[in-house]
Design a protein around this motif. Structure first.
Motif, mmCIF file in Angstrom:
data_model
loop_
_atom_site.group_PDB
_atom_site.id
_atom_site.type_symbol
_atom_site.label_atom_id
_atom_site.label_comp_id
_atom_site.label_asym_id
_atom_site.label_seq_id
_atom_site.Cartn_x
_atom_site.Cartn_y
_atom_site.Cartn_z
ATOM 1 N N PRO A 41 0.816 -1.222 0.000
ATOM 2 C CA PRO A 41 0.000 0.000 0.000
ATOM 3 C C PRO A 41 0.846 1.268 0.000
ATOM 4 C CG PRO A 41 -0.885 -1.593 1.549
ATOM 5 C CD PRO A 41 0.445 -2.126 1.103
ATOM 6 N N THR A 42 1.925 1.279 0.762
ATOM 7 C CA THR A 42 2.799 2.454 0.815
ATOM 8 C C THR A 42 3.538 2.647 -0.506
ATOM 9 O OG1 THR A 42 3.090 2.062 3.186
ATOM 10 C CG2 THR A 42 4.637 3.571 2.126
ATOM 11 N N GLY A 79 1.199 4.120 -2.882
ATOM 12 C CA GLY A 79 0.950 5.516 -2.539
ATOM 13 C C GLY A 79 2.037 6.442 -3.039
ATOM 14 N N GLU A 80 3.291 5.971 -3.039
ATOM 15 C CA GLU A 80 4.395 6.830 -3.471
ATOM 16 C C GLU A 80 4.641 6.765 -4.974
ATOM 17 O OE1 GLU A 80 9.205 7.183 -2.678
ATOM 18 O OE2 GLU A 80 7.862 6.745 -0.991
ATOM 19 N N LEU A 94 -1.799 1.794 -9.138
ATOM 20 C CA LEU A 94 -2.577 0.805 -8.408
ATOM 21 C C LEU A 94 -2.943 -0.382 -9.299
ATOM 22 C CD1 LEU A 94 -4.153 0.060 -5.804
ATOM 23 C CD2 LEU A 94 -6.109 1.288 -6.752
ATOM 24 N N VAL A 96 -5.804 -0.139 4.839
ATOM 25 C CA VAL A 96 -6.738 0.852 4.301
ATOM 26 C C VAL A 96 -8.062 0.833 5.050
ATOM 27 C CG1 VAL A 96 -8.027 1.572 2.257
ATOM 28 C CG2 VAL A 96 -5.672 0.775 2.026
ATOM 29 N N ALA A 122 -6.037 9.897 -7.174
ATOM 30 C CA ALA A 122 -4.978 9.869 -6.159
ATOM 31 C C ALA A 122 -5.433 9.118 -4.926
ATOM 32 C CB ALA A 122 -4.557 11.287 -5.798
ATOM 33 N N ASP A 139 -3.438 6.126 -3.504
ATOM 34 C CA ASP A 139 -2.711 6.473 -2.282
ATOM 35 C C ASP A 139 -3.683 6.477 -1.118
ATOM 36 O OD1 ASP A 139 -1.123 7.374 -0.281
ATOM 37 O OD2 ASP A 139 -0.711 9.341 -1.153
ATOM 38 N N PRO A 140 -3.722 5.409 -0.326
ATOM 39 C CA PRO A 140 -4.654 5.350 0.791
ATOM 40 C C PRO A 140 -4.524 6.523 1.755
ATOM 41 C CG PRO A 140 -3.638 3.209 0.416
ATOM 42 C CD PRO A 140 -2.915 4.190 -0.458
ATOM 43 N N LYS A 141 -3.334 7.083 1.909
ATOM 44 C CA LYS A 141 -3.152 8.184 2.852
ATOM 45 C C LYS A 141 -3.877 9.452 2.399
ATOM 46 C CE LYS A 141 1.260 6.615 4.754
ATOM 47 N NZ LYS A 141 2.689 6.937 4.990
ATOM 48 N N ALA A 142 -4.141 9.562 1.089
ATOM 49 C CA ALA A 142 -4.853 10.741 0.602
ATOM 50 C C ALA A 142 -6.263 10.807 1.174
ATOM 51 C CB ALA A 142 -4.902 10.724 -0.926
#
Length: 662
Positions: A33-34, A37-38, A42, A290, A437, A441-444
């Motif tokens: 996942p990271t 994200g970078e 996907l 996630v 995005a 990118d799960p952090k988004a």
């Protein structure tokens, strides 16, 4: 052969190298996942795993045969260097395409590590001890399956996902230096006609089919020219591969194997198990990070019940098979357990408790462990000797190919379902928020308002639910196939467990001779205590000597002439303790002593020959059904193992008593 501290240094370096290759099948899962994200991409997430599996699987027979032909030390060092170069490049990758290409390079080196480690163990360890050390190497797979996801998560949380690959560099360099310094044992070289075209065709149709399952229905429509061309191209390559294998002098996988029902069924079930195993390992960390918002490290912790379940059932089923000789029941029970566990996983969402998830993961691992090694045992138990190595490697090959397909299909289903689920969610996103995005990118998603963020999380949960639900009917097909497996009484060699297979293992290449030698080494390790073994051989060969004297005679006969101090060192006892046993040989005219030198006489060589013949006959009984005398290389192997296993180094147990007197 290296002995003492030198041997332990060699074995330590080999275990480090195997740990590197085994870890790279699992350590990436919690970092995915990271990484996505970078680097983005996907839709190509599954190829980070698939590229490594395909390259390692396809290259193993090539590494194995080249090692036999040109010597294993240099090939092993080359594979470490390729693996380390691939690891370094993966660590500096700037986009998903680069990472996938470098993972394939890493897998090419990893395939060499896997196959050459086991072969080198056979070169440097005496036959009777080989089974014990090979068991340790098999346990490396168990350790990697537990440590891999946990370690990958820790690196992401505390350093960077790039350290998932950088960690290989210092460990690999250490292994490389140790092997260069202490491994000097020459390996037996065998000439091979390498099936380069067959290997290339396997890679071609495998990649074509995996691309078809990855792109079909997502990047391209199923009826698009691109997908149709991929399918047609893969079909042509499969036909070409079959034709090439029929004519190859040493085919990677002889077509005649597919005429054997047990091999065909075992390979099909192995494909299904690999499909479920690697697919789950890839997408469970995504679900945990996630949907439940756990850290990468904690996602590795959450996967420990799955690995524990796999280890318990692998070890337990192996022991039960050894004791009872019954093996069919395990895949018959294991495949429905896998199906139930996958269905249960498909019911998980953002509200599922940790304890409930742990139970599901443990059940999935338990089912997988019941099936993995049994399929290899079933196939080995029925194929003729000349196909033993190819059949063993073939079952493992199809498990790895199944893993590649599983990850690709799961990835395709996930991407397609996520796009559909996101359609309704995207209507409520605030201006300026990039929905693509958020998917990549799960952090988004953390920047979204709580209500909308909940909708995004639920969309992810439903998408991964669909992934596991689609896997259920595939595993049920495997369950149906298990009922057609024939259960026949186990050969003695089939009672020996290969722990690498039990823990999911790796792509392997072993010739029929390699596989027989592995099994016989394990059986020799299970023999009675050394003193009892020599006493039994003495009765069979009509040799009236103490066990210690028989050991010394066999060792002196092998060497021709040896100094008394060197003989005691080989035995692992003080010289004064071994002297009475040698004195008995001198008194009986079997050995002559000239100063400190001991030389076997003609009479002594004849007596040692009778002991070796008795040992050979005992080993041959383990190979009932394979007709050793009809296969010259098998007959030579029996003679060599019988000779090498009598007078083993540090056989201190034979000197436990006192030399008998006339």
């Amino acid at each position: 052969m290296p002995t003492g501290r030198r041997l332990y240094v060699v074995l330590g370096a080999l275990m480090l190298a195997m740990l590197l290759a085994a870890l790279d099948q699992t350590i990436v899962s919690t970092a995915l996942p990271t990484i996505v994200g970078e680097l983005g991409g996907l839709d190509h997430l599954s190829w980070v795993v698939t590229a490594y599996l395909l390259a390692a699987t396809a290259s193993t027979p090539l590494w194995g045969k080249l090692g036999d032909q040109y010597g294993r030390k240099r090939l092993f060092q080359t594979s470490i260097v390729i693996f380390l170069i691939g690891s370094a490049l993966c660590g500096i990758a700037q986009n998903m395409g680069e990472l996938i290409a470098f993972r394939a390079l890493q897998g090419l080196g990893g395939g060499g590590l896997m196959v050459l480690v086991v072969a080198i163990v056979g070169d440097v360890v005496p036959p009777r001890d080989r089974g014990r050390y090979q068991g340790l190497f098999g346990a490396v797979f168990g350790i990697s399956s537990v440590v891999g996801p946990l370690l990958g998560g820790w690196f992401v949380d505390n350093l960077s996902w790039r350290w998932v690959f950088y960690i290989n560099l210092p460990v690999g360099v250490l292994a490389l230096a140790a092997i260069a310094a202490v491994l000097h044992a020459p390996s037996r070289r065998e000439r091979h006609r390498i099936d380069y075209l067959g290997i290339l065709l396997i890679v071609g149709w495998s990649v074509g089919l995996v691309l078809l399952t990855t792109w079909g229905g997502t990047t391209y429509a199923w009826v698009s020219p691109q997908i149709i061309a991929l399918g047609a191209g893969a079909a042509v390559l499969i036909v070409a591969w079959v034709l090439v294998e029929r004519r190859a002098a040493e085919p990677v996988m002889p077509p005649r194997l597919f005429a054997h029902p047990t091999f065909t069924l075992g390979s099909a079930i192995s494909f299904v198990v690999g499909f479920a195993m690697f697919g789950a390992l890839t997408f469970l960390p995504i679900f945990l990070q996630v949907v439940h918002g756990v850290t990468p490290t904690m996602s590795g912790v959450h996967l420990l019940p799955m690995m524990a379940g796999m280890l318990v059932s692998s070890i337990g089923s192996g022991q039960l098979i050894s004791r009872t000789g019954r093996y069919k029941i395990f895949p018959v029970l294991g495949t429905p357990i896998i199906a139930v566990a996958l269905w249960w996983c498909s019911r998980m969402d953002e509200t599922t408790s940790t304890s409930s998830m742990s139970l599901r993961f443990a059940l999935l691992g338990f089912g997988l462990g019941m099936v993995l090694q049994v399929l290899v045992i079933a196939v080995q138990n029925v194929v003729p000797y000349e196909d033993l190595g190819a059949a063993t490697s073939g079952v493992t090959f199809f498990r790895q190919i199944g893993g590649s397909f599983g990850v690709a299909v799961f990835g395709s289903v996930f991407s397609h379902q996520l796009s559909r689920n996101m359609e309704s969610v995207l209507r409520g996103v605030p201006p300026g928020f990039d929905p693509e995005a958020a998917q990549g990118d799960p952090k988004a998603m953390e920047r979204l308002p709580p209500g909308i963020r909940g909708d995004f999380v639920h969309a992810y949960a439903e998408s991964i639910q669909t992934v596991f639900l689609w896997a259920v009917p595939i595993v049920l097909v495997g369950f149906a196939l298990t009922w057609f497996l024939r259960e026949v009484p186990l050969r003695a060699t089939s009672h020996t467990r290969d722990y690498g297979e039990g823990f999911g293992g790796a792509p392997t290449y072993r010739s029929s001779q390699n596989e027989i030698e592995r099994a016989l080494s394990e059986l020799m390790r299970q023999d009675a205590k050394a003193a009892e073994l020599y006493a039994r051989l003495g009765r069979i060969a009509e040799v009236d000597l103490p066990a210690g004297s028989m050991w010394a005679l066999c060792r002196i006969a092998r060497e021709g002439t040896i100094r008394g101090g060197a003989l005691a060192e080989r035995a692992g006892v003080p010289e004064e303790k071994g002297r009475p046993y040698v004195n008995r040989l001198v008194e009986d005219g079997l050995v002559e002593r000239h100063g400190g030198e001991l030389t076997v006489t003609a009479a002594g060589r004849e007596v040692a020959g009778r002991l070796v013949a008795a040992r050979r006959a005992g080993l041959a009984r383990h190979l009932e059904g394979w007709e050793p005398e009809e296969h010259p290389e098998l007959a030579r192997l029996l003679s060599r193992l019988a000779d090498e296993s009598l007078g083993d180094d540090a056989d201190v147990n034979v000197f436990a008593g006192t030399a008998s007197e006339r």
